[in-house]
Design an enzyme around this catalytic site. Structure first.
Site, short mmCIF file in Angstrom:
data_model
loop_
_atom_site.label_atom_id
_atom_site.label_comp_id
_atom_site.label_asym_id
_atom_site.label_seq_id
_atom_site.Cartn_x
_atom_site.Cartn_y
_atom_site.Cartn_z
CD GLU A 37 7.29 -5.74 5.31
OE1 GLU A 37 7.63 -6.68 4.56
OE2 GLU A 37 6.10 -5.40 5.50
CB THR A 130 -3.71 1.64 -9.18
OG1 THR A 130 -4.86 1.18 -8.45
CG2 THR A 130 -3.11 0.50 -9.98
CB ALA A 132 -8.08 2.73 -7.99
CG HIS A 445 -7.36 -5.91 -6.57
ND1 HIS A 445 -8.12 -5.26 -7.53
CD2 HIS A 445 -6.29 -5.11 -6.34
CE1 HIS A 445 -7.54 -4.11 -7.85
NE2 HIS A 445 -6.42 -4.00 -7.15
CB THR A 491 -6.74 -0.75 -1.04
OG1 THR A 491 -5.98 -1.63 -1.87
CG2 THR A 491 -5.85 -0.23 0.07
#
Length: 528
Positions: A37, A130, A132, A445, A491
């Site tokens: 990373e 988020t 979602a 997104h 996602t």
């Protein structure tokens, strides 16, 4: 583990890279997996979602550390001005925990992608998202996989992400919000796609919500002894010869040391800008690399809920630093033919878009209406690179080319009308705050730049197993793989595709056999 010869090298520690690691480790625990990373570790445990941090100072520190070279604490600003009557458009400013590709402030423009942003930290966007995870409707699902197979993978993704629709089931008036939305829309929504609670990657523990970060996805695989995460480690290029990836050249960003790692498989799951950047830097350049860039057209509005909808028990002050269970996060699913939008209606303190300068006389009395549409795909919408245009790390600078079509502008106009209609049903828009069309890139997104395809026909970067065309042992993952226009948050779909790819990788490594750890694993006919 600390070694430089591994079975699988994973670049990127976000939800998708972590899904590859977890799935591979679960199926073949002795495979040696190295995850690198480029950013720092910002939480303990690594990859924890920042929403789970109750100390405001710790939250600020984690967000700022995710913003690359930008050490500023962003002010909470609302992108309210999209009319000349308000004195022109304000500059675009990144959300806390992210940074804009174009700098700290970017001009608000109709074309281009001025709000394009990234995070650089262990956990990637998984530390800031988020959570979602809506199911995708007809037209949104990847069209290169059978529907039944994708739906099964999506269910697996939900389990891995710990998705639930009951995170806010005890909300005081979430049901009233949903009833109002359903009444406003009438009977246009198809069966199974009606107004409902948003599926969220959240676990409820002793009444508290723990938002899924990559700590949840990775779980305890580090304890197995064959997994290592190296933070602040930059991929410079994938090493390959004769059409075979064989490892990578890395740089320790703390010391500047460069070294090589050998790997039987390399997976790049950086993000939709940096994954194609790293492929380009490595000389792996399928014709579709970086093309078909896709972002949701997005608009927001703010409604003041009718007084009679607010129960007496919520007429109290919020507890600072806590997300109270008031109206929760509600959802109107995308339905291509009946309702071609994806809508999130959420209590103000759950909104990912800051809405500042507001007087909320009663907790929960203001709700944000966020609406997303599908972008018309174009090959010329792209992120492009030049070998001679390099950043401070010596990597090619991402340059975005992006335009809204007439169909996209019609979609945005329809979204604004829909916000007006939904807000009126709830009680009306807040005075002086009309719906706002957000600049492209605001959704975070980004899709399509390493898109999946059934054949190597020049319109895709990888096959249905996420294997890069023309270079064996090299795989990609992330939202960039999604080949279809979507309105819903992507996602969970990307996690589903990563699960499929990871199972394929284990099958491939096991079927080859070798003198390494994978020799212990026979060929797997069904990796599920």
């Amino acid at each position: 583990m600390t070694r430089n010869d591994v079975d699988v090298l994973i670049v990127g520690s976000g939800p998708i890279g972590s899904t590859f690691a977890r799935t591979i480790s679960d199926l073949a625990p002795t495979l040696r997996i190295l995850m690198v990373e480029g950013g720092p570790q910002i939480t303990d445990p690594p990859g924890r979602h920042v929403k789970t941090l109750s100390d405001p100072a710790q939250l600020d520190q984690a967000q700022i550390a995710s913003q690359g070279a930008n050490s500023n604490k962003y002010e909470m600003r609302t992108p309210t001005a999209n009319t000349a009557a308000e004195g022109g458009r304000p500059p675009v400013v990144a959300r806390p925990g992210t940074y804009l590709l174009g700098g700290e402030e970017v001009e608000f423009t109709d074309d281009g992608m001025p709000a394009a942003a990234m995070s650089t930290n262990v956990g990637g966007m998984g530390a800031h998202w988020t959570c979602a995870c809506p199911t995708l409707g007809d037209g949104e699902r990847p069209d290169v996989l059978p529907r039944a197979e994708f739906d099964a993978l999506f269910a697996d993704a939900w389990r891995l992400l710990q998705v639930t629709q009951s995170a806010f089931e005890s909300t005081s008036f979430g049901g009233a919000i949903r009833a109002s939305l359903a009444q406003t829309l009438g009977d246009i929504l198809p069966e199974g796609r009606g107004v409902q609670a948003m599926p969220l990657a959240v676990s409820v523990r002793d009444g508290n919500r723990y938002w899924t970060g990559t700590d949840i996805i990775l779980d305890s695989i580090a304890e197995r002894g064959h997994f290592e995460l190296r933070a602040e480690t930059l991929l410079l290029r994938v090493l390959h010869e004769d059409g075979n990836a064989r490892g990578a050249r890395l740089r320790d960003r703390r010391t500047g040391e460069e070294y090589e790692v050998s790997a039987r498989v390399v997976v790049i799951a950086a993000d939709s800008f940096r994954t194609p950047q790293l492929l380009f830097a490595s000389g792996v350049r399928p014709p579709a690399l970086g093309r078909y860039l896709n972002d949701h057209p997005q608009a927001i509005g703010l409604a003041r809920v009718r007084d009679e909808m607010i129960p007496p028990e919520v007429r109290a002050h919020r507890v600072p630093g806590q997300l109270d269970g008031l109206s929760g996060v509600n959802w109107i699913p995308y339905s291509r033919d009946e309702f071609p939008y994806h809508v999130q209606v959420m209590q103000l303190d759950a909104s990912p878009v800051p809405l500042d300068g507001l007087d909320e006389p009663v907790p929960g009395s203001l709700v944000g209406i966020g609406i997303f549409g599908c972008k018309e795909l174009q090959a010329d919408d792209r992120v492009a690179f030049d070998e001679h245009d390099l950043d401070a790390d010596g990597l090619p600078v991402p340059r975005i080319h992006y335009t809204l079509t007439a169909a996209d502008r019609a979609t945005l106009e329809g979204m604004v009308r829909t916000i007006d209609k939904l807000a009126a049903g709830l009680g009306g828009l807040v005075a002086g705050r009309p719906p706002v069309i957000l600049p492209s890139g605001s959704s975070l997104h980004y899709m399509g730049t390493t898109r999946m395809g059934a054949t190597d026909d020049g319109t895709s970067v990888c096959d249905t197993n996420s294997a890069v065309w023309g270079t064996r042992n090299l795989y990609v993952g992330g939202n960039g793989v999604i080949p279809t226009p979507t309105a819903g948050n992507p996602t969970a779909a990307s996690v589903a595709l990563a699960i499929r790819s990871a199972r394929h990788i284990v099958t491939e490594l096991a079927s080859r056999g070798s003198d390494t750890a994978t020799a212990e694993h026979p060929a797997l006919s069904d990796c599920r």
